[in-house]
Design an enzyme around this catalytic site. Structure first.
Site, short mmCIF file in Angstrom:
data_model
loop_
_atom_site.label_atom_id
_atom_site.label_comp_id
_atom_site.label_asym_id
_atom_site.label_seq_id
_atom_site.Cartn_x
_atom_site.Cartn_y
_atom_site.Cartn_z
NE ARG A 100 4.82 0.58 6.36
CZ ARG A 100 4.64 -0.16 5.26
NH1 ARG A 100 3.48 -0.16 4.65
NH2 ARG A 100 5.63 -0.89 4.79
CG ASN A 129 -8.15 -6.36 2.56
OD1 ASN A 129 -7.99 -5.79 1.48
ND2 ASN A 129 -7.45 -7.44 2.91
N GLY A 182 -8.50 -2.96 -10.78
CA GLY A 182 -9.79 -2.41 -10.39
C GLY A 182 -10.98 -3.30 -10.65
CB SER A 183 -11.48 -6.87 -11.51
OG SER A 183 -10.91 -7.57 -10.43
CG ASN A 184 -12.50 -7.37 -6.04
OD1 ASN A 184 -13.52 -8.05 -6.09
ND2 ASN A 184 -11.32 -7.90 -5.81
CG LEU A 229 -3.48 0.80 5.00
CD1 LEU A 229 -4.98 0.69 4.88
CD2 LEU A 229 -2.99 2.16 4.50
CG HIS A 250 -6.27 -12.25 1.88
ND1 HIS A 250 -5.09 -11.62 1.54
CD2 HIS A 250 -5.97 -13.55 2.09
CE1 HIS A 250 -4.12 -12.51 1.57
NE2 HIS A 250 -4.62 -13.68 1.89
#
Length: 215
Positions: free
Chosen positions: A69, A111, A12-14, A97, A113
């Site tokens: 999924r 997102n 969870g750092s971002n 996803l 990356h």
């Protein structure tokens, strides 16, 4: 007030970077946006505690509990829709996803990356960068498309690859840049300063230099 939902899987750092930036820059006053929910596919994700520490509702939807999924994606989308978000941020969400999910949130789903896409998509990006012998590495924030780690690039942050770098040292420097880059892009999205039109990023009132962090 723009509403943000963050999806997380790990430490969870971002997520914390987004929440701390929102507090330090007083988004509630200066930017009409706030994080309204955090959703995780892992019950043991440290990010859940970070969300609760910042008084943000957090929910777990474990992907292992679903037969496919598609079933997981449908339940996750339902949970997101319950918060009526203007932006959905993958802040260390480690699940691919499906096309239907991506289409449902098209233009709202971004997102981060840990590479300078299109170089080194997928996992083990720092190992890939070191093996390739590149001199510059970094991170990318992009709109999510049907292609894994594809989609229109919003902004990138670069770091030099130093002699003697290991995966760990390189990852640490890239992560520092991620913590600046992602909150900045989330803010731009909420301010309608970046949009995705026909697979292309359109900007408003952003100088070209704003889209690249160098260092």
């Amino acid at each position: 007030m723009k509403r943000i939902v963050c999806l997380v899987s790990g430490r969870g750092s971002n997520l914390e970077a987004i929440l701390r930036t929102a507090e330090s820059e007083r988004w509630a006053t200066n930017v009409p946006a706030r994080v309204v929910a955090v959703l995780s596919n892992r019950a043991d994700a440290a990010a859940l505690a970070i969300a609760r520490m910042h008084d943000v509702p957090a929910e777990v939807i474990e992907h292992q509990r679903f037969p496919s999924r598609e079933a997981f994606d449908a339940r996750l989308a339902e949970a997101i829709d319950a918060h009526a978000p203007d932006a959905v941020v993958l802040a260390g969400f480690m699940r691919v996803l499906g096309a239907a999910f991506v289409a449902r949130f098209a233009g709202r789903l971004i997102n981060i990356h840990p590479s300078l896409l299109p170089a080194f998509p997928g996992l083990a990006t720092h190992r890939q960068a070191l093996a390739a012998g590149v001199r510059v590495h970094g991170a990318t924030v992009h709109f999510v498309s049907g292609d894994v780690d594809g989609g229109a690039i919003i902004a990138q942050a670069a770091v030099a690859v130093l002699p003697g770098d290991s995966e760990e040292t390189l990852a640490a420097r890239v992560l520092q840049r991620e913590h600046v880059l992602l909150p900045r892009c989330v803010r731009w999205l909420c301010e309608d300063r970046v949009t995705c039109v026909d697979g292309q990023v359109m900007t408003r009132d952003l100088p070209p230099a704003a889209l690249a962090l160098l260092g």
